[in-house]
Write a protein that holds these residues in place. Structure first.
Motif, PDB file in Angstrom:
ATOM      1  N   VAL A 275     -32.033   0.881  95.626  1.00  0.00           N
ATOM      2  CA  VAL A 275     -32.965   1.287  94.754  1.00  0.00           C
ATOM      3  C   VAL A 275     -32.062   1.667  93.462  1.00  0.00           C
ATOM      4  N   HIS A 276     -30.832   2.046  93.684  1.00  0.00           N
ATOM      5  CA  HIS A 276     -30.007   2.483  92.416  1.00  0.00           C
ATOM      6  C   HIS A 276     -28.750   1.595  92.176  1.00  0.00           C
ATOM      7  N   LEU A 277     -29.023   1.001  90.969  1.00  0.00           N
ATOM      8  CA  LEU A 277     -27.770  -0.034  90.766  1.00  0.00           C
ATOM      9  C   LEU A 277     -27.005   0.401  89.611  1.00  0.00           C
ATOM     10  N   VAL A 278     -25.715   0.513  89.711  1.00  0.00           N
ATOM     11  CA  VAL A 278     -24.708   1.108  88.794  1.00  0.00           C
ATOM     12  C   VAL A 278     -23.903  -0.006  88.163  1.00  0.00           C
ATOM     13  N   LEU A 279     -24.087  -0.442  86.771  1.00  0.00           N
ATOM     14  CA  LEU A 279     -23.156  -1.714  86.239  1.00  0.00           C
ATOM     15  C   LEU A 279     -22.141  -0.973  85.342  1.00  0.00           C
ATOM     16  N   TYR A 280     -21.018  -1.731  85.508  1.00  0.00           N
ATOM     17  CA  TYR A 280     -20.036  -1.110  84.098  1.00  0.00           C
ATOM     18  C   TYR A 280     -19.081  -2.470  84.198  1.00  0.00           C
ATOM     19  N   GLY A 281     -18.395  -2.593  83.159  1.00  0.00           N
ATOM     20  CA  GLY A 281     -17.513  -3.736  82.605  1.00  0.00           C
ATOM     21  C   GLY A 281     -18.628  -4.830  81.669  1.00  0.00           C
ATOM     22  N   ASP A 282     -18.362  -5.768  81.818  1.00  0.00           N
ATOM     23  CA  ASP A 282     -19.156  -6.721  80.965  1.00  0.00           C
ATOM     24  C   ASP A 282     -20.369  -7.030  81.603  1.00  0.00           C
ATOM     25  N   VAL A 283     -21.513  -6.774  81.251  1.00  0.00           N
ATOM     26  CA  VAL A 283     -22.835  -7.094  81.856  1.00  0.00           C
ATOM     27  C   VAL A 283     -23.337  -8.089  80.990  1.00  0.00           C
ATOM     28  N   HIS A 284     -23.706  -9.461  81.488  1.00  0.00           N
ATOM     29  CA  HIS A 284     -24.093 -10.596  80.793  1.00  0.00           C
ATOM     30  C   HIS A 284     -25.281 -11.014  81.748  1.00  0.00           C
ATOM     31  N   GLU A 285     -25.816 -12.154  81.299  1.00  0.00           N
ATOM     32  CA  GLU A 285     -26.927 -12.584  81.411  1.00  0.00           C
ATOM     33  C   GLU A 285     -26.825 -13.282  83.383  1.00  0.00           C
ATOM     34  N   THR A 320     -20.130  -3.092  78.317  1.00  0.00           N
ATOM     35  CA  THR A 320     -20.696  -3.968  77.491  1.00  0.00           C
ATOM     36  C   THR A 320     -22.104  -4.487  77.771  1.00  0.00           C
ATOM     37  N   VAL A 321     -23.041  -4.531  77.303  1.00  0.00           N
ATOM     38  CA  VAL A 321     -24.158  -5.109  77.710  1.00  0.00           C
ATOM     39  C   VAL A 321     -24.609  -5.971  76.729  1.00  0.00           C
ATOM     40  N   THR A 322     -24.719  -7.354  77.101  1.00  0.00           N
ATOM     41  CA  THR A 322     -25.339  -8.250  76.124  1.00  0.00           C
ATOM     42  C   THR A 322     -26.921  -8.623  75.980  1.00  0.00           C
ATOM     43  N   ALA A 323     -27.117  -9.079  75.055  1.00  0.00           N
ATOM     44  CA  ALA A 323     -28.639  -9.450  74.759  1.00  0.00           C
ATOM     45  C   ALA A 323     -28.971 -10.124  75.877  1.00  0.00           C
ATOM     46  N   ALA A 348     -19.937   5.992  78.254  1.00  0.00           N
ATOM     47  CA  ALA A 348     -18.460   4.786  78.063  1.00  0.00           C
ATOM     48  C   ALA A 348     -19.014   3.573  77.249  1.00  0.00           C
ATOM     49  N   GLY A 349     -20.388   3.370  77.088  1.00  0.00           N
ATOM     50  CA  GLY A 349     -20.716   1.949  76.351  1.00  0.00           C
ATOM     51  C   GLY A 349     -20.540   1.873  75.226  1.00  0.00           C
ATOM     52  N   SER A 350     -20.012   0.708  74.817  1.00  0.00           N
ATOM     53  CA  SER A 350     -19.517   0.227  73.488  1.00  0.00           C
ATOM     54  C   SER A 350     -20.424  -0.768  72.835  1.00  0.00           C
ATOM     55  N   ILE A 351     -21.433  -1.446  73.497  1.00  0.00           N
ATOM     56  CA  ILE A 351     -22.382  -2.266  72.870  1.00  0.00           C
ATOM     57  C   ILE A 351     -23.567  -2.287  73.521  1.00  0.00           C
ATOM     58  N   ILE A 352     -24.768  -1.894  72.855  1.00  0.00           N
ATOM     59  CA  ILE A 352     -25.974  -1.870  73.428  1.00  0.00           C
ATOM     60  C   ILE A 352     -26.992  -2.793  72.618  1.00  0.00           C
ATOM     61  N   PRO A 353     -27.387  -3.853  73.126  1.00  0.00           N
ATOM     62  CA  PRO A 353     -28.283  -4.721  72.276  1.00  0.00           C
ATOM     63  C   PRO A 353     -29.608  -4.046  72.247  1.00  0.00           C
ATOM     64  N   PHE A 354     -29.935  -3.164  71.372  1.00  0.00           N
ATOM     65  CA  PHE A 354     -31.208  -2.502  71.002  1.00  0.00           C
ATOM     66  C   PHE A 354     -32.399  -3.375  70.826  1.00  0.00           C
ATOM     67  N   GLN A 355     -32.192  -4.588  70.379  1.00  0.00           N
ATOM     68  CA  GLN A 355     -33.218  -5.390  69.899  1.00  0.00           C
ATOM     69  C   GLN A 355     -33.733  -5.896  71.635  1.00  0.00           C
ATOM     70  N   SER A 356     -32.933  -6.671  72.299  1.00  0.00           N
ATOM     71  CA  SER A 356     -33.117  -6.933  73.373  1.00  0.00           C
ATOM     72  C   SER A 356     -33.941  -6.109  74.692  1.00  0.00           C
ATOM     73  N   LEU A 357     -33.131  -4.843  74.501  1.00  0.00           N
ATOM     74  CA  LEU A 357     -33.779  -4.092  75.164  1.00  0.00           C
ATOM     75  C   LEU A 357     -35.105  -3.276  74.952  1.00  0.00           C
ATOM     76  N   LEU A 358     -35.575  -3.383  73.714  1.00  0.00           N
ATOM     77  CA  LEU A 358     -36.842  -3.109  73.301  1.00  0.00           C
ATOM     78  C   LEU A 358     -37.745  -4.307  73.371  1.00  0.00           C
ATOM     79  N   ASP A 359     -37.533  -5.039  73.418  1.00  0.00           N
ATOM     80  CA  ASP A 359     -38.229  -6.515  73.947  1.00  0.00           C
ATOM     81  C   ASP A 359     -38.534  -6.519  75.321  1.00  0.00           C
ATOM     82  N   PHE A 360     -37.493  -6.104  76.062  1.00  0.00           N
ATOM     83  CA  PHE A 360     -37.579  -5.872  77.480  1.00  0.00           C
ATOM     84  C   PHE A 360     -38.763  -4.884  77.796  1.00  0.00           C
ATOM     85  N   ILE A 361     -38.507  -3.703  77.221  1.00  0.00           N
ATOM     86  CA  ILE A 361     -39.409  -2.641  77.483  1.00  0.00           C
ATOM     87  C   ILE A 361     -40.817  -2.987  77.183  1.00  0.00           C
ATOM     88  N   GLU A 362     -40.874  -3.795  75.924  1.00  0.00           N
ATOM     89  CA  GLU A 362     -42.558  -3.998  75.585  1.00  0.00           C
ATOM     90  C   GLU A 362     -42.998  -5.359  76.523  1.00  0.00           C
TER      91      GLU A 362
END
Length: 424
Positions: A275-285, A320-323, A348-362
């Motif tokens: 139920v709980h997933l923790v991701l670090y490193g390069d998180v891509h599609e 780093t989370v990719t779009a 510790a995050g360096s890049i967050i793709p806010f646009q794709s995050l918001l699209d996912f929430i919507e």
């Protein structure tokens, strides 16, 4: 002070124990605490009655922690003499970190090794040149009181002790001698393994697999385990290299933490209850695609988990989370992580793709025409996303437009009979 001066001894002892603090060292990290080291001496200096009571209470002298600075060890030799005389035969907590060698430091360490039979918790970080207390010719056959051991060293030859009540074990060693027999650790529940030899790591994990509740492997093993390992009671699994995942069968696992870009696939792991997933490193599609079997995920955290963050400082713990990752979550059908309700972004995050995050929430939170199209079928909408949190450092760096959109989401309840989305 006037009230305490008339208090009975049993009340004063409660005061002493409160001031001294917890009985054991934290897990899995610990630092030397000068406040805890000086506390019993401060209590004994208040008045003659307090001194007599403190000297007659061995448990308040059980903290055998020492600073890592070599230059301070000379003055702590006298403190050690006092601790040994006043702690008598009670269980003790040992913290000894040292990167170098000098005569007074070696003397301090040698005295501590003579007290191994009293160790309750031990945090040991030492280098070459020191006496090896885990040499089979020197070590007590059974450490009856040891509950927790953190051992980081480069001794060429180490044998683990038999410890019937040890529940937690952290090893950062070149090699452990398992040639003759494995140590008897019937109470072991948590294992953190950073050994340099693949055979040692596999042997430890396989030997205690049935009793482990928490397992963390940080080894860079090229081939993984030789055969699958069945961990029926495992609840938390932390893997710095996801190569191991297909070889660990843990049907009752609830928390999984992995370096995302090392993930090849889940295989037939039986992680249906995570139920709980923790991701670090390069998180891509590709990570989203490869984690599709995890249908019960409720919370995703982007952050290096304990103990990776605190114990493995030589490794990159950033993420780093990719779009593409959030685009996959927003568009793939059937939905990936259909039970997801909460997302957290760690410091510790360096890049967050806010646009794709918001699209996912919507996409998760809005009622669309597609819902009506599926109203008379067995199609089931995924859970709405109820909460997004992030570290203060990331929140400060968030673009204004993204902050505004998140605030709008948090003020609207876009679906009937559901908990509104919240952002903090």
């Amino acid at each position: 002070m006037s009230t305490l001066s008339t208090a009975p001894d049993d009340v004063l002892l409660i005061v002493f124990e409160t001031i001294i603090g917890p009985a054991t060292l934290p897990w899995p990290t610990a630092e030397y605490s000068p406040e805890r080291a000086i506390a019993p001496f401060t209590l004994a200096a208040v008045c003659q009655r307090w001194r007599s009571l403190a000297q007659a209470t061995p448990t308040i002298w059980s903290y055998f922690g020492f600073p890592p600075e070599l230059k301070l060890h000379t003055q702590h030799l006298k403190r050690l003499d006092i601790l040994v005389s006043l702690a008598k035969n009670v269980t003790i907590d040992v913290l000894f970190e040292c990167d170098g060698w000098r005569p007074d430091t070696a003397q301090l360490w040698n005295r501590l090794t003579l007290l191994m039979a009293q160790w309750r918790t031990a945090w040991i970080t030492i280098s070459d040149g020191f006496k090896n207390p885990f040499d089979p010719d020197l070590m007590p056959q059974i450490l009856h009181r040891l509950k927790q051991l953190v051992l980081s060293c480069n001794f060429a030859h180490i044998c683990l002790p038999n410890a019937p009540v040890m529940a937690r074990l952290y090893l950062n060693c070149n090699s452990i001698d398992l040639q003759y027999s494995l140590p008897q650790l019937p109470s072991l529940r948590s294992l953190i393994c950073l050994t340099a030899e693949q055979a040692t790591t596999e042997s430890l994990c396989r030997s205690y697999a049935s009793q482990l509740v928490e397992l963390c492997i940080v080894d860079d093993m090229v081939h993984g385990f030789s055969e699958p390992i069945h961990c029926l009671n495992l609840a938390t699994l932390i893997l710095d290299d996801a190569l191991f995942i297909p070889q660990i069968h843990a049907p009752n696992l609830h928390k999984l933490a992995i370096r995302a870009h090392t993930l090849r696939g889940l295989g037939d792991t039986g992680f249906a209850n995570v139920v709980h997933l923790v991701l670090y490193g390069d998180v891509h599609e590709q990570a989203a695609d490869r984690l599709q079997k995890l249908r019960s995920i409720v919370t995703i955290s982007f952050a290096a988990p304990e103990p990776i963050e605190s114990l493995c400082s030589w490794r990159s713990i950033h993420y780093t989370v990719t779009a593409g990752f959030f685009n996959q979550l927003a568009t793939v059908h059937p939905p990936i992580f259909p039970a997801l309700e909460s997302i957290h972004f760690g410091v510790a995050g360096s890049i967050i793709p806010f646009q794709s995050l918001l699209d996912f929430i919507e996409s998760r939170n809005q009622v669309t025409e597609e819902d009506g199209d599926h109203a008379e079928t067995n199609w089931q909408r995924p859970s709405i996303l109820k909460r997004v949190t992030m570290s203060p450092e990331l929140e400060i760096s968030m673009p204004q437009w993204a902050s505004t959109r998140l605030s709008i989401f948090s003020s609207l309840n876009l679906r009937l009979n559901e908990v509104p989305f919240s952002y903090s």
